[in-house]
Design an enzyme around this catalytic site. Structure first.
Site, PDB file in Angstrom:
ATOM      1  N   HIS A  11       2.485  -1.451  -8.583  1.00 48.70           N
ATOM      2  CA  HIS A  11       3.653  -0.578  -8.499  1.00 48.70           C
ATOM      3  C   HIS A  11       4.834  -1.370  -7.932  1.00 48.70           C
ATOM      4  O   HIS A  11       4.720  -2.533  -7.576  1.00 48.70           O
ATOM      5  CB  HIS A  11       3.375   0.674  -7.658  1.00 48.70           C
ATOM      6  CG  HIS A  11       3.462   0.484  -6.168  1.00 48.70           C
ATOM      7  ND1 HIS A  11       3.931   1.454  -5.313  1.00 48.70           N
ATOM      8  CD2 HIS A  11       3.126  -0.572  -5.381  1.00 48.70           C
ATOM      9  CE1 HIS A  11       3.868   1.015  -4.071  1.00 48.70           C
ATOM     10  NE2 HIS A  11       3.394  -0.200  -4.070  1.00 48.70           N
TER      11      HIS A  11
ATOM     12  N   CYS B 177       8.653  -4.471  -1.062  1.00 51.65           N
ATOM     13  CA  CYS B 177       7.990  -3.527  -1.978  1.00 51.65           C
ATOM     14  C   CYS B 177       8.807  -3.292  -3.235  1.00 51.65           C
ATOM     15  O   CYS B 177       8.328  -2.657  -4.176  1.00 51.65           O
ATOM     16  CB  CYS B 177       7.750  -2.187  -1.290  1.00 51.65           C
ATOM     17  SG  CYS B 177       6.629  -2.315   0.110  1.00 51.65           S
TER      18      CYS B 177
ATOM     19  N   HIS C 262       3.901  -5.618  -7.377  1.00 57.59           N
ATOM     20  CA  HIS C 262       2.786  -6.021  -6.522  1.00 57.59           C
ATOM     21  C   HIS C 262       1.750  -4.908  -6.641  1.00 57.59           C
ATOM     22  O   HIS C 262       1.915  -4.014  -7.486  1.00 57.59           O
ATOM     23  CB  HIS C 262       3.226  -6.251  -5.069  1.00 57.59           C
ATOM     24  CG  HIS C 262       3.667  -5.012  -4.374  1.00 57.59           C
ATOM     25  ND1 HIS C 262       4.880  -4.387  -4.631  1.00 57.59           N
ATOM     26  CD2 HIS C 262       3.057  -4.228  -3.453  1.00 57.59           C
ATOM     27  CE1 HIS C 262       4.987  -3.309  -3.884  1.00 57.59           C
ATOM     28  NE2 HIS C 262       3.885  -3.179  -3.167  1.00 57.59           N
TER      29      HIS C 262
ATOM     30  N   HIS D 258      -2.072  -2.738  -4.930  1.00 55.46           N
ATOM     31  CA  HIS D 258      -2.905  -2.340  -3.796  1.00 55.46           C
ATOM     32  C   HIS D 258      -4.287  -1.873  -4.258  1.00 55.46           C
ATOM     33  O   HIS D 258      -4.449  -1.417  -5.384  1.00 55.46           O
ATOM     34  CB  HIS D 258      -2.253  -1.179  -3.028  1.00 55.46           C
ATOM     35  CG  HIS D 258      -0.944  -1.515  -2.404  1.00 55.46           C
ATOM     36  ND1 HIS D 258      -0.849  -2.346  -1.315  1.00 55.46           N
ATOM     37  CD2 HIS D 258       0.324  -1.154  -2.713  1.00 55.46           C
ATOM     38  CE1 HIS D 258       0.432  -2.465  -0.981  1.00 55.46           C
ATOM     39  NE2 HIS D 258       1.160  -1.756  -1.811  1.00 55.46           N
TER      40      HIS D 258
ATOM     41  N   ASP E 150      -6.383   3.787 -12.134  1.00 55.06           N
ATOM     42  CA  ASP E 150      -7.120   2.557 -11.833  1.00 55.06           C
ATOM     43  C   ASP E 150      -6.780   1.449 -12.831  1.00 55.06           C
ATOM     44  O   ASP E 150      -6.864   1.644 -14.050  1.00 55.06           O
ATOM     45  CB  ASP E 150      -8.625   2.824 -11.870  1.00 55.06           C
ATOM     46  CG  ASP E 150      -9.410   1.627 -11.344  1.00 55.06           C
ATOM     47  OD1 ASP E 150      -8.920   0.952 -10.433  1.00 55.06           O
ATOM     48  OD2 ASP E 150     -10.502   1.372 -11.869  1.00 55.06           O
ATOM     49  N   HIS E 151      -6.398   0.286 -12.300  1.00 56.89           N
ATOM     50  CA  HIS E 151      -5.992  -0.865 -13.105  1.00 56.89           C
ATOM     51  C   HIS E 151      -4.797  -0.530 -13.997  1.00 56.89           C
ATOM     52  O   HIS E 151      -4.686  -1.035 -15.109  1.00 56.89           O
ATOM     53  CB  HIS E 151      -7.170  -1.418 -13.912  1.00 56.89           C
ATOM     54  CG  HIS E 151      -8.132  -2.190 -13.054  1.00 56.89           C
ATOM     55  ND1 HIS E 151      -8.975  -1.581 -12.185  1.00 56.89           N
ATOM     56  CD2 HIS E 151      -8.365  -3.518 -12.935  1.00 56.89           C
ATOM     57  CE1 HIS E 151      -9.704  -2.496 -11.559  1.00 56.89           C
ATOM     58  NE2 HIS E 151      -9.351  -3.684 -11.989  1.00 56.89           N
TER      59      HIS E 151
ATOM     60  N   GLU F 161      -2.860   3.253   1.509  1.00 52.05           N
ATOM     61  CA  GLU F 161      -2.284   2.192   0.681  1.00 52.05           C
ATOM     62  C   GLU F 161      -2.717   0.817   1.197  1.00 52.05           C
ATOM     63  O   GLU F 161      -3.035  -0.080   0.441  1.00 52.05           O
ATOM     64  CB  GLU F 161      -0.762   2.304   0.691  1.00 52.05           C
ATOM     65  CG  GLU F 161      -0.090   1.414  -0.341  1.00 52.05           C
ATOM     66  CD  GLU F 161       1.416   1.402  -0.171  1.00 52.05           C
ATOM     67  OE1 GLU F 161       2.110   1.855  -1.069  1.00 52.05           O
ATOM     68  OE2 GLU F 161       1.898   0.934   0.882  1.00 52.05           O
TER      69      GLU F 161
END
Lengths: 146, 146, 146, 146, 146, 146
Positions: free
Chosen positions: A22, A41, A47, A49, A87-88, A134
């Site tokens: 994100h 960010c 980047h 998480h 996810d991913h 996060e």
């Protein structure tokens, strides 16, 4: 006297996780403005998480099973409505319920609540909390718009 | 419909830690009496802990940032008002807000609340909880004097 | 002004753990029916878990000690009324307060509450929560029959 | 007899973490081929992780300090040569030592070793291990090209 | 063919913890010099830690028990020779095997090795490693003076 | 110069878990003798654990993928040869490779090694370590019969 009595409310929590990319930014800001407001960010090249998600529902245990809700069923709901979408994935670009929203942990927790709340209710229990971590140091909790 | 609506309350938590020395004792007691009441925690030559601190604030996310409060700002407040005073310090001898108080985890959690509550409010959010873990097995939570 | 004021409510938590065997099943069901309802948890030859238990009590700290309750005392109560009965035991066959009950985490949390609540009250504090983690992903919380 | 004797070898480890985006893919493959080989990790729109890094060095403790190496110094080296390059970055696009490399955890661990090994040696100790955790379930360790 | 064969070497680890006070300093230095060399760890009024200790021994499992060594026995040895001396104590002032030594984690790990090694050998196994974690980010390992 | 060179050895670890029942006992002993030797672990009505398993393999990363071995493949091997046999099972009664063996963690680690070693080798890598955690405080490691 049995353990489960009329009105016995119990809270059960399922932990899941997803790994996503994100960035935090407003499209109408320049990169410099976004950097000033959102810090690192806001990196335009993204980047990501390992998000840790705790979903808590509450209800009366079913005397026939001893379960508030089968946690396998809850896990399947989360899989279908949340993990498959996140996810991913890139939260800013690929997640339907985050389109047009800032990809903050706060918004993500609210979005996950909105995804799960109607479905959970169909199973006769109430969604109580979305807890979204996060990083180890940053945690958001949402208990619905009450 | 945007995720953040009027009155949407979200809870965010910042985790920090500090390493301090302390002892549990009453100055008017003899060492024997302190040992009887406080056990090995009364050792006059001190012992210490890696304290883990979770600070939770609540508020409505700002639609411009998606944040209840920038967690970096919250972390800086905790750094300045709590960690600078406690980290690598002797709680009984060096911490202004613990002077004259028993250095129990309960009192420490209340003291941290008193340090942070007025400052957090200046940022437009409410302090919700101080969670202080002295060891993996001993945890104190304080939600204010309500 | 002292940290502890009239009505200052603080929550303290003790973490303990126990390792037990159990199975989920109804005696009037066949093995096939139990398998359909309870999945692999119904294995007639048992399986087991490292349960993690958090017991939270609340009360006003005692100004003489700074303690809501001596956590050593709380730990001893849990040891005597819960761990001695459950640790390295078969929950279905050996635990008095689970006789005739489904050995679900929900029921176990309620049963632990019933064991501890009257004793904790004798120490001048209130039992607030039983949090029981069966696996890292499955957690149950019970706050009493309110 | 002092604790530190001639040839006393001790290993010290510093834990750090960084949050990055990446994807696994070969540029000469189509998206379909990349999906077949790398699964969901090949998502062209990126995903990301909270990487946990353990850097272990070995050496004889300095009798003047009791330290193999000041862990603050080691942390600063990691900050400068690794975290500044990786934290809140896109591993495929922004990290000099990963240019032209597959962004696997294995390659990342080797790359971090190459970054740190010469610098660590300048401080009179030897780099022993890079341990890189991509998720709680996936860990890579590299001990140099011996 | 039985699982345990001649020469089957297995490593077993017991985790323990202790909470102590310490400071890093050289008595011949001024407070200013100590601050320059040891930073905030030199605070003359002490600080402290929750130390986590992993003791690893190796040996051939006993075919009669399946054990390399009864971990309860190992735990008792650690209790008697290490925890009784260190837990809730001041490492600089109260621990016999640390007298005259810098209270660094490196020295503490070596000292614990020296305490345990001869005793462990009496039980027919070899001490393999002392792993001592001072904070989540700082870890020391010692494998003996080989 | 590419990161992966001839002879670059990298270690990768997959973490899995399973929940099982067991007891420690010798059938030729009476319950009293078993209690004396194995303590509460000898309970004839079983107890159980959440076992945590780390499987480490080593090899040269494949330049085409950057992988020593696809961790998904390794996870599938563990699933098929270890978890299907152990998860939600009774180790003494239901696990083929533990028949006639004491159900100690040492033996279980050796048995898991024997299950996985030939299969892992077929994938062109070497099994390096089985790490099996029975409780947070008790860990066994096996590196093969070398």
């Amino acid at each position: 006297m049995p353990l489960i009595k009329l009105g016995t409310m119990v809270y059960i929590t399922r932990k899941e996780h997803f790994n996503s990319a994100h960035r935090l930014f407003r499209p109408e800001y320049s990169d410099e403005e976004n950097l000033r407001v959102f810090g690192k960010c806001s990196n335009p090249l993204w980047h990501g998480h390992n998000y840790i998600l705790h979903v808590t529902v509450k209800g009366e245990p079913n005397p026939a099973t001893g379960f508030v809700m089968d946690l396998k069923t809850l896990s399947n709901l989360i899989q279908e409505k949340v993990l498959e979408k996140l996810d991913h994935k890139n939260i800013n670009l690929e997640v339907d319920f985050m389109k047009g929203e800032l990809a903050s942990t706060e918004n993500l927790a609210i979005g996950i609540w909105e995804e799960l709340e109607p479905l959970v209710r169909l199973h006769g229990v109430l969604l109580h909390a979305i807890r979204l971590q996060e990083t180890e140091n940053n945690i958001v909790e949402y208990f619905g718009n009450k």
